[in-house]
Design an enzyme around this catalytic site. Structure first.
Site: not given
Length: 159
Positions: A16-17
């Site tokens: 997740i970024h």
């Protein structure tokens, strides 16, 4: 046993970024993001960084692959799950472990020497290709798509 409400399973080697976590979560209407990754499950710092880029409407869980296989069927129907893994190999472990994954969004797999680039964000080596062929044989649809509003394509058409 209930069937977990998995909206999408995504392979992204950054997990997740930035905008990606936000965009996919919001577009899908997911309210639970499950990161299935053995390293991150033990790493509070990485978990905190990922939590920072998720919308307030979504909770997060960080499980090992084993734990994900063991407990995902306990998820309540109201939990709309975005399941994120780092590698095709981890995705295969989940499927072989009985997690009901029908479709995989192939997001980011970094380029490295000796890999074949099949899209701007996805590069595969022999091991990856073998893994995706296995997933395909198990009936999993494989779509390459970086962000929700771009058009994707079938991974198997390129390998």
């Amino acid at each position: 046993m209930g069937t977990p409400n998995i909206l999408l399973t995504r392979i992204d080697n950054r997990l997740i970024h930035g905008q990606v976590g936000m965009t996919w979560t919001n577009t899908l209407g997911a309210n639970l993001v499950v990161v299935a990754n053995d390293e991150v499950a033990e790493d509070d710092v990485q978990q905190n960084l990922m939590d920072m880029v998720l919308p307030d409407t979504a909770q997060s869980r960080y499980f090992t692959i084993e734990k994900t296989i063991r407990i995902i069927e306990k998820a309540a129907p109201r939990q709309k799950i975005l399941l994120v893994v780092r590698t095709p190999q981890d995705a295969l472990r989940l499927v072989e472990g009985g997690v009901p994954i029908k479709e995989i969004n192939v997001g980011n797999i970094h380029f490295a020497e000796g890999k074949k680039q099949i899209s701007p964000t996805v590069s595969l080596d022999e091991k990856d290709i073998e893994t995706f062929k296995k997933l395909n044989e198990l009936g999993v649809e494989l779509e390459v798509r970086g962000i929700p509003n771009e058009s994707g394509f079938d991974l198997m058409s390129k390998i």
